[in-house]
Design an enzyme around this catalytic site. Structure first.
Site, PDB file in Angstrom:
ATOM      1  N   TYR A  71      10.098  -2.856  -1.600  1.00 26.49           N
ATOM      2  CA  TYR A  71       9.093  -2.831  -0.535  1.00 26.49           C
ATOM      3  C   TYR A  71       9.691  -2.437   0.809  1.00 26.49           C
ATOM      4  O   TYR A  71       9.034  -1.781   1.613  1.00 26.49           O
ATOM      5  CB  TYR A  71       8.318  -4.156  -0.453  1.00 26.49           C
ATOM      6  N   ARG A  74       9.774   1.262   0.710  1.00 26.18           N
ATOM      7  CA  ARG A  74       8.428   1.834   0.856  1.00 26.18           C
ATOM      8  C   ARG A  74       7.890   1.607   2.273  1.00 26.18           C
ATOM      9  O   ARG A  74       7.239   2.466   2.856  1.00 26.18           O
ATOM     10  CB  ARG A  74       7.458   1.200  -0.153  1.00 26.18           C
ATOM     11  N   VAL A 121      -1.959   1.250   1.074  1.00 24.04           N
ATOM     12  CA  VAL A 121      -1.404   0.082   1.766  1.00 24.04           C
ATOM     13  C   VAL A 121      -0.562   0.545   2.952  1.00 24.04           C
ATOM     14  O   VAL A 121       0.055  -0.278   3.632  1.00 24.04           O
ATOM     15  CB  VAL A 121      -0.546  -0.757   0.788  1.00 24.04           C
ATOM     16  N   HIS A 137      -6.356  -2.847  -1.349  1.00 17.33           N
ATOM     17  CA  HIS A 137      -5.128  -3.291  -2.032  1.00 17.33           C
ATOM     18  C   HIS A 137      -4.124  -3.909  -1.071  1.00 17.33           C
ATOM     19  O   HIS A 137      -2.964  -4.085  -1.429  1.00 17.33           O
ATOM     20  CB  HIS A 137      -4.494  -2.124  -2.788  1.00 17.33           C
ATOM     21  N   CYS A 145       2.326 -16.113   1.930  1.00 15.17           N
ATOM     22  CA  CYS A 145       3.217 -17.188   1.496  1.00 15.17           C
ATOM     23  C   CYS A 145       2.887 -17.604   0.060  1.00 15.17           C
ATOM     24  O   CYS A 145       1.722 -17.846  -0.266  1.00 15.17           O
ATOM     25  CB  CYS A 145       3.092 -18.376   2.443  1.00 15.17           C
ATOM     26  N   CYS A 168       8.315 -18.192   4.758  1.00 17.90           N
ATOM     27  CA  CYS A 168       7.142 -18.554   5.558  1.00 17.90           C
ATOM     28  C   CYS A 168       7.598 -19.388   6.757  1.00 17.90           C
ATOM     29  O   CYS A 168       8.380 -20.328   6.600  1.00 17.90           O
ATOM     30  CB  CYS A 168       6.193 -19.358   4.681  1.00 17.90           C
ATOM     31  N   THR A 209      -7.686  10.434  -5.089  1.00 19.55           N
ATOM     32  CA  THR A 209      -7.658   9.303  -6.018  1.00 19.55           C
ATOM     33  C   THR A 209      -7.566   9.841  -7.433  1.00 19.55           C
ATOM     34  O   THR A 209      -8.441  10.589  -7.853  1.00 19.55           O
ATOM     35  CB  THR A 209      -8.976   8.505  -5.884  1.00 19.55           C
ATOM     36  N   ASN A 234      -9.601  16.853  -3.976  1.00 18.88           N
ATOM     37  CA  ASN A 234      -8.350  16.634  -4.687  1.00 18.88           C
ATOM     38  C   ASN A 234      -7.867  17.995  -5.186  1.00 18.88           C
ATOM     39  O   ASN A 234      -8.679  18.778  -5.682  1.00 18.88           O
ATOM     40  CB  ASN A 234      -8.616  15.692  -5.888  1.00 18.88           C
TER      41      ASN A 234
HETATM   42  P1  NAD Z   1      -1.793   8.647  -8.044  1.00 23.40           P
HETATM   43  O1  NAD Z   1      -0.439   9.235  -7.846  1.00 23.40           O
HETATM   44  O2  NAD Z   1      -2.169   8.184  -9.403  1.00 23.40           O
HETATM   45  O3  NAD Z   1      -2.935   9.683  -7.560  1.00 23.40           O
HETATM   46  C1  NAD Z   1      -2.826  10.459  -6.415  1.00 23.40           C
HETATM   47  C2  NAD Z   1      -3.915  11.516  -6.426  1.00 23.40           C
HETATM   48  O4  NAD Z   1      -3.813  12.259  -5.230  1.00 23.40           O
HETATM   49  C3  NAD Z   1      -3.818  12.523  -7.585  1.00 23.40           C
HETATM   50  O5  NAD Z   1      -5.102  12.688  -8.163  1.00 23.40           O
HETATM   51  C4  NAD Z   1      -3.373  13.818  -6.891  1.00 23.40           C
HETATM   52  O6  NAD Z   1      -3.900  14.985  -7.528  1.00 23.40           O
HETATM   53  C5  NAD Z   1      -3.970  13.625  -5.525  1.00 23.40           C
HETATM   54  N1  NAD Z   1      -3.307  14.399  -4.461  1.00 23.40           N
HETATM   55  C6  NAD Z   1      -2.019  14.812  -4.399  1.00 23.40           C
HETATM   56  N2  NAD Z   1      -1.812  15.479  -3.241  1.00 23.40           N
HETATM   57  C7  NAD Z   1      -2.991  15.496  -2.581  1.00 23.40           C
HETATM   58  C8  NAD Z   1      -3.419  16.041  -1.331  1.00 23.40           C
HETATM   59  N3  NAD Z   1      -2.573  16.718  -0.530  1.00 23.40           N
HETATM   60  N4  NAD Z   1      -4.709  15.869  -0.958  1.00 23.40           N
HETATM   61  C9  NAD Z   1      -5.581  15.201  -1.762  1.00 23.40           C
HETATM   62  N5  NAD Z   1      -5.224  14.662  -2.948  1.00 23.40           N
HETATM   63  C10 NAD Z   1      -3.955  14.805  -3.346  1.00 23.40           C
HETATM   64  O7  NAD Z   1      -1.909   7.517  -7.026  1.00 23.40           O
HETATM   65  P2  NAD Z   1      -2.986   6.353  -7.003  1.00 23.40           P
HETATM   66  O8  NAD Z   1      -3.705   6.256  -8.295  1.00 23.40           O
HETATM   67  O9  NAD Z   1      -3.782   6.450  -5.778  1.00 23.40           O
HETATM   68  O10 NAD Z   1      -1.937   5.168  -6.863  1.00 23.40           O
HETATM   69  C11 NAD Z   1      -2.050   4.049  -7.618  1.00 23.40           C
HETATM   70  C12 NAD Z   1      -2.109   2.833  -6.704  1.00 23.40           C
HETATM   71  O11 NAD Z   1      -0.942   2.758  -5.914  1.00 23.40           O
HETATM   72  C13 NAD Z   1      -3.256   2.871  -5.757  1.00 23.40           C
HETATM   73  O12 NAD Z   1      -3.921   1.693  -5.919  1.00 23.40           O
HETATM   74  C14 NAD Z   1      -2.627   2.907  -4.366  1.00 23.40           C
HETATM   75  O13 NAD Z   1      -3.098   1.827  -3.603  1.00 23.40           O
HETATM   76  C15 NAD Z   1      -1.173   2.633  -4.546  1.00 23.40           C
HETATM   77  N6  NAD Z   1      -0.372   3.579  -3.778  1.00 23.40           N
HETATM   78  C16 NAD Z   1      -0.529   3.610  -2.423  1.00 23.40           C
HETATM   79  C17 NAD Z   1       0.189   4.512  -1.666  1.00 23.40           C
HETATM   80  C18 NAD Z   1      -0.015   4.524  -0.179  1.00 23.40           C
HETATM   81  O14 NAD Z   1      -0.376   3.518   0.408  1.00 23.40           O
HETATM   82  N7  NAD Z   1       0.156   5.675   0.462  1.00 23.40           N
HETATM   83  C19 NAD Z   1       1.088   5.379  -2.283  1.00 23.40           C
HETATM   84  C20 NAD Z   1       1.234   5.315  -3.678  1.00 23.40           C
HETATM   85  C21 NAD Z   1       0.484   4.419  -4.408  1.00 23.40           C
HETATM   86 ZN    ZN Z   2       3.853 -21.172   3.729  1.00 20.61          ZN
END
Ligand code: NAD
Ligand code: ZN
Length: 262
Positions: A71, A74, A121, A137, A145, A168, A209, A234
């Site tokens: 984390y 990230r 996130v 999410h 905590c 915490c 998505t 997408n």
């Molecule tokens: P995923 O990798 O499964 O899907 C990402 C999607 O974005 C794909 O369909 C891809 O084709 C598309 N994509 C790629 N480049 C793009 C662009 N330039 N414009 C538009 N679309 C584009 O990721 P997911 O299913 O969203 O991730 C799974 C989980 O992980 C989610 O719940 C998410 O909250 C979390 N996550 C969050 C982040 C973040 O906060 N940035 C990053 C990774 C994963």
């Molecule tokens: Zn606590």
């Protein structure tokens, strides 16, 4: 890069203009152009681990220091990143709609003319200025905590070792990231709010998505069943594409300003 033809953009712009209520659902793809890897795209692995094997409660119980190390990596990526033209176009679009409707935060999200439901996130939507939002999410800058349940912004000692588990300040128990992990249930009220909007939306815009995580897709499909125009933005087909009325194929950082700006 593909560019949808002008007539498709014009059609979708009209759908949005005619919509009294709009639901926007975003996923990792909207932040790809800010340099944050999606889970399933290039750069999604960390030290050879799949995110599913790290973002789950059992992995945290087994080795909390390892999960915190992941984390921190990230969080560093997210904090160094900046909102891209896609996030910013959504925030401007939202601001215009909120202003036209005279919406203020006191009115509440249930009665907002637009809701942004993000799976991300990374905090880039709030940093872009989106107000009527729900971070389904969680948020990478927030801790929770494992003892008393307190939720608070993460304030980490920069001198702490990379693998330290933050504690915490109230009860001393270990903190975990306030993020919904694989296998966990949504927090109370989150899905209800999204479905409330899905059932009332006249247009639902889904951006970046893949649909590997199901509830956000179910929300989009509920909007469609309830009569909303469903629009998928997408570069690749997603779980939403087939049901969508329109697929705008391409990167959201290019397409959203063209679609949403006046
Ligand atoms: P995923 O990798 O499964 O899907 C990402 C999607 O974005 C794909 O369909 C891809 O084709 C598309 N994509 C790629 N480049 C793009 C662009 N330039 N414009 C538009 N679309 C584009 O990721 P997911 O299913 O969203 O991730 C799974 C989980 O992980 C989610 O719940 C998410 O909250 C979390 N996550 C969050 C982040 C973040 O906060 N940035 C990053 C990774 C994963
Ligand atoms: Zn606590």
């Amino acid at each position: 890069m593909t560019h949808p033809d002008l007539s498709l953009l014009t059609t979708v712009r009209a759908d949005l203009e005619n919509a009294r209520r709009v639901l926007v659902v975003t996923g990792a793809g909207i932040s790809a152009e800010s340099g944050i890897p999606t889970f399933r795209g290039e750069g999604g692995l960390w030290e050879g681990h799949r995110p599913e094997d790290l973002a789950n409660p059992a992995a945290f119980r087994q080795d909390p220091a390892k999960i915190w190390r992941w984390y921190r990596w990230r969080r560093g990526l997210c904090n160094d990143a900046r909102p891209n033209p896609g996030h910013l176009a959504l925030a401007r679009f939202e601001a215009r709609r909120l202003q036209d409707a005279g919406w203020t935060p006191e009115v509440g999200l249930a009665d907002s003319p637009i809701l942004l439901a993000t799976q991300n996130v990374d905090g880039l939507h709030p940093r872009a200025g989106s107000q009527a939002r729900v971070e389904m999410h969680g948020n990478i800058d927030t801790g929770r905590c494992t003892g008393c349940g307190a939720i608070a912004p993460l304030v980490e000692n920069p001198k702490a070792p990379e693998a330290a588990v933050p504690a915490c300040t109230d009860c001393g128990a270990a903190l975990r990231p306030h993020i919904l992990w694989f296998g966990e249930s949504y927090w109370p009220g989150v899905l209800e709010l999204c479905l409330h909007h899905a059932e009332r939306a006249d247009a639902c815009l889904v951006v970046g998505t893949s649909g590997m995580v199901w509830p956000p897709v179910a929300i989009a499909l509920r909007a469609k069943e309830s009569g909303a125009k469903l629009i998928d933005v997408n570069p690749n087909p997603s779980q939403v594409t087939e049901a969508a009325d329109h697929w705008l194929q391409g990167p959201s950082g290019v397409l959203l300003p063209r679609l949403l700006d006046p």
